[in-house]
Design an enzyme around this catalytic site. Structure first.
Site, PDB file in Angstrom:
ATOM      1  N   GLU A  72      10.934 -32.161 -73.512  1.00 33.12           N
ATOM      2  CA  GLU A  72      11.150 -30.883 -73.175  1.00 33.12           C
ATOM      3  C   GLU A  72       9.907 -30.205 -73.305  1.00 33.12           C
ATOM      4  O   GLU A  72       8.527 -31.144 -73.533  1.00 33.12           O
ATOM      5  CB  GLU A  72      11.554 -30.829 -74.784  1.00 33.12           C
ATOM      6  CG  GLU A  72      11.038 -31.094 -76.152  1.00 33.12           C
ATOM      7  CD  GLU A  72      11.407 -30.205 -77.273  1.00 33.12           C
ATOM      8  OE1 GLU A  72      11.294 -28.855 -77.095  1.00 33.12           O
ATOM      9  OE2 GLU A  72      11.481 -30.744 -78.200  1.00 33.12           O
ATOM     10  N   LYS A  97      10.398 -19.614 -73.283  1.00 35.27           N
ATOM     11  CA  LYS A  97      11.110 -20.462 -74.054  1.00 35.27           C
ATOM     12  C   LYS A  97      12.265 -19.680 -73.962  1.00 35.27           C
ATOM     13  O   LYS A  97      13.122 -18.810 -73.824  1.00 35.27           O
ATOM     14  CB  LYS A  97      10.546 -20.587 -75.385  1.00 35.27           C
ATOM     15  CG  LYS A  97      11.632 -21.386 -76.167  1.00 35.27           C
ATOM     16  CD  LYS A  97      11.052 -20.985 -77.905  1.00 35.27           C
ATOM     17  CE  LYS A  97      11.150 -21.936 -78.721  1.00 35.27           C
ATOM     18  NZ  LYS A  97      11.443 -21.177 -80.225  1.00 35.27           N
ATOM     19  N   VAL A 104      15.502 -27.170 -77.062  1.00 37.47           N
ATOM     20  CA  VAL A 104      16.151 -29.102 -76.577  1.00 37.47           C
ATOM     21  C   VAL A 104      17.477 -28.625 -76.075  1.00 37.47           C
ATOM     22  O   VAL A 104      18.557 -29.588 -75.124  1.00 37.47           O
ATOM     23  CB  VAL A 104      16.947 -28.823 -78.398  1.00 37.47           C
ATOM     24  CG1 VAL A 104      17.822 -30.029 -78.115  1.00 37.47           C
ATOM     25  CG2 VAL A 104      15.628 -29.352 -78.833  1.00 37.47           C
ATOM     26  N   ASP A 113      22.684 -15.932 -87.445  1.00 38.18           N
ATOM     27  CA  ASP A 113      21.226 -16.845 -86.828  1.00 38.18           C
ATOM     28  C   ASP A 113      21.603 -18.044 -86.430  1.00 38.18           C
ATOM     29  O   ASP A 113      21.351 -18.920 -87.764  1.00 38.18           O
ATOM     30  CB  ASP A 113      19.812 -16.416 -86.964  1.00 38.18           C
ATOM     31  CG  ASP A 113      18.555 -16.621 -86.296  1.00 38.18           C
ATOM     32  OD1 ASP A 113      18.983 -17.137 -85.427  1.00 38.18           O
ATOM     33  OD2 ASP A 113      17.595 -16.987 -86.425  1.00 38.18           O
ATOM     34  N   SER A 117      21.265 -22.027 -83.791  1.00 41.59           N
ATOM     35  CA  SER A 117      20.384 -21.677 -82.516  1.00 41.59           C
ATOM     36  C   SER A 117      21.666 -22.386 -80.822  1.00 41.59           C
ATOM     37  O   SER A 117      22.307 -22.653 -81.492  1.00 41.59           O
ATOM     38  CB  SER A 117      19.441 -23.872 -82.841  1.00 41.59           C
ATOM     39  OG  SER A 117      18.666 -23.721 -81.481  1.00 41.59           O
ATOM     40  N   ALA A 118      21.010 -21.810 -79.529  1.00 46.16           N
ATOM     41  CA  ALA A 118      21.942 -22.645 -78.715  1.00 46.16           C
ATOM     42  C   ALA A 118      22.043 -23.745 -78.712  1.00 46.16           C
ATOM     43  O   ALA A 118      22.678 -24.525 -78.149  1.00 46.16           O
ATOM     44  CB  ALA A 118      21.615 -21.959 -77.316  1.00 46.16           C
ATOM     45  N   ASP A 119      21.073 -24.831 -79.493  1.00 47.21           N
ATOM     46  CA  ASP A 119      20.969 -26.206 -79.537  1.00 47.21           C
ATOM     47  C   ASP A 119      22.717 -26.886 -79.445  1.00 47.21           C
ATOM     48  O   ASP A 119      23.111 -27.219 -78.573  1.00 47.21           O
ATOM     49  CB  ASP A 119      19.668 -27.316 -80.210  1.00 47.21           C
ATOM     50  CG  ASP A 119      18.302 -26.115 -80.160  1.00 47.21           C
ATOM     51  OD1 ASP A 119      18.856 -26.010 -78.861  1.00 47.21           O
ATOM     52  OD2 ASP A 119      17.600 -27.007 -81.034  1.00 47.21           O
ATOM     53  N   LYS A 133      15.192 -28.882 -88.030  1.00 43.55           N
ATOM     54  CA  LYS A 133      13.924 -29.079 -88.744  1.00 43.55           C
ATOM     55  C   LYS A 133      14.662 -28.415 -89.886  1.00 43.55           C
ATOM     56  O   LYS A 133      14.752 -27.793 -90.026  1.00 43.55           O
ATOM     57  CB  LYS A 133      13.231 -27.475 -87.856  1.00 43.55           C
ATOM     58  CG  LYS A 133      12.934 -28.245 -86.495  1.00 43.55           C
ATOM     59  CD  LYS A 133      12.462 -26.870 -84.950  1.00 43.55           C
ATOM     60  CE  LYS A 133      11.740 -27.397 -84.043  1.00 43.55           C
ATOM     61  NZ  LYS A 133      12.971 -27.583 -83.000  1.00 43.55           N
TER      62      LYS A 133
END
Length: 315
Positions: free
Chosen positions: A26, A87, A107, A139, A141-143, A160
């Protein structure tokens, strides 16, 4: 009409043509994840680590609207030093291309682009996931959703530790994303060795990971990612007590300053860097270098065997 097709760096084009193993990397760690000037030095170290372990590095990013698999050194230097680098998650790629933006892939975006380019292994630090208080903020992540339909091995140190690790593992299960520990049945916690949760599957060698990839392809059933949790050795982790104290302070600051969304992760990582006097940065660097080395060994194990006649024989 402008051609927005994926571009390939020369070293990646040659590797693809020769059938050599390639590891996706990445670019957000270059532009958003590490402070200057460390970011450029570490980006170069990551690429060299991949080479030293038998594979070709393919750092993915966007320069002037051109999505590129295998940025060259000058392009990486540009993303490391330029202001206003976007980003980019998957949803942002087309918009950034249309507006001629410079962008660093997350990611989610890196996984999707790598899979489109036929690259089967990706090394990162830690995944995004479900944020704390997501039951009220939604909330996430789109990961996670990207990995649910992207056939790639993601070598990471877990999610994380600033996130809700348990909820993230639950979402990965719901989304059908395979999760295994490398050499462990405990899911790693990014800065810390143990994230506090078990995983059902353990893989112990690059060859075993490659076998899982081959079985998935042969079965033709699952198209999602394999998340491989690669923990730091206990003597290389951030001190757990320091970690927990720093995280509690950072979460309090988030609430007080009303920081939400994409700004949460870089804010908390910067807080960790400042509050631990750089120790978290050193741990972060150890994480990505170890993951890059393992990803390269997996890619090499999964690559077709070379033939003495100069063409490839399927493994």
């Amino acid at each position: 009409m402008t051609d927005f097709s994926i571009q390939y760096g020369g070293h990646v084009s040659r590797a693809r043509g020769d059938g050599r193993p390639v590891v996706a990397l990445e670019s957000t760690i270059v532009s958003h994840g590490l402070p200057r000037p460390d970011n450029l030095r570490v980006a170069r170290e990551i690429e060299q680590t991949v080479r030293d372990n038998g594979a070709v590095p393919a750092t993915i990013g966007m320069i002037g609207g051109r999505l590129t698999v295998g940025l060259d050194d000058a392009q990486i230097e540009h993303l490391a030093g330029a202001d206003g680098v976007a980003k980019l998650s998957v949803r942002d790629l087309a918009l950034a291309a249309a507006t001629g933006a410079d962008g660093a892939t997350t990611v989610a975006a890196t996984s999707a682009v790598a899979a489109a380019a036929g690259i089967g292994v990706f090394a990162t630090g830690g995944l995004g996931g479900v944020h704390r208080e997501a039951n009220t903020t939604f909330d996430e992540s789109a990961d996670l959703t990207a990995l649910s339909h992207t056939p790639i091995v993601v070598v990471c140190a877990g999610v994380k530790s600033i996130l809700d690790v348990g909820a993230t593992l639950e979402r990965l299960e719901t989304l059908g994303v395979a999760v295994a520990g490398y050499g462990t049945h405990r899911f790693p916690g990014f800065f810390v060795t143990d994230g506090g949760f078990d995983v059902d599957w353990r893989l112990d060698t690059p060859e075993q990971v490659a076998a899982a990839v081959a079985a998935r392809a042969d079965h033709g059933v699952s198209s999602g990612a394999l998340v491989l949790g690669h923990p730091l050795p206990a003597d290389e982790q951030l001190d757990p007590e320091l970690h927990d104290r720093t995280l509690a302070e950072g979460l309090a600051l988030l609430a007080r300053e009303g920081i939400t969304g994409k700004a949460v992760t870089p804010f908390l990582l910067a807080h960790f860097h400042d509050s631990t006097e750089g120790r978290s940065l050193a741990v972060n660097v150890r994480i990505i270098l170890r993951n890059a080395a393992l990803a390269a060994r997996i890619a090499a194990a999964a690559a077709p065997a070379p033939s003495p006649l100069g063409f490839s024989i399927p493994a």
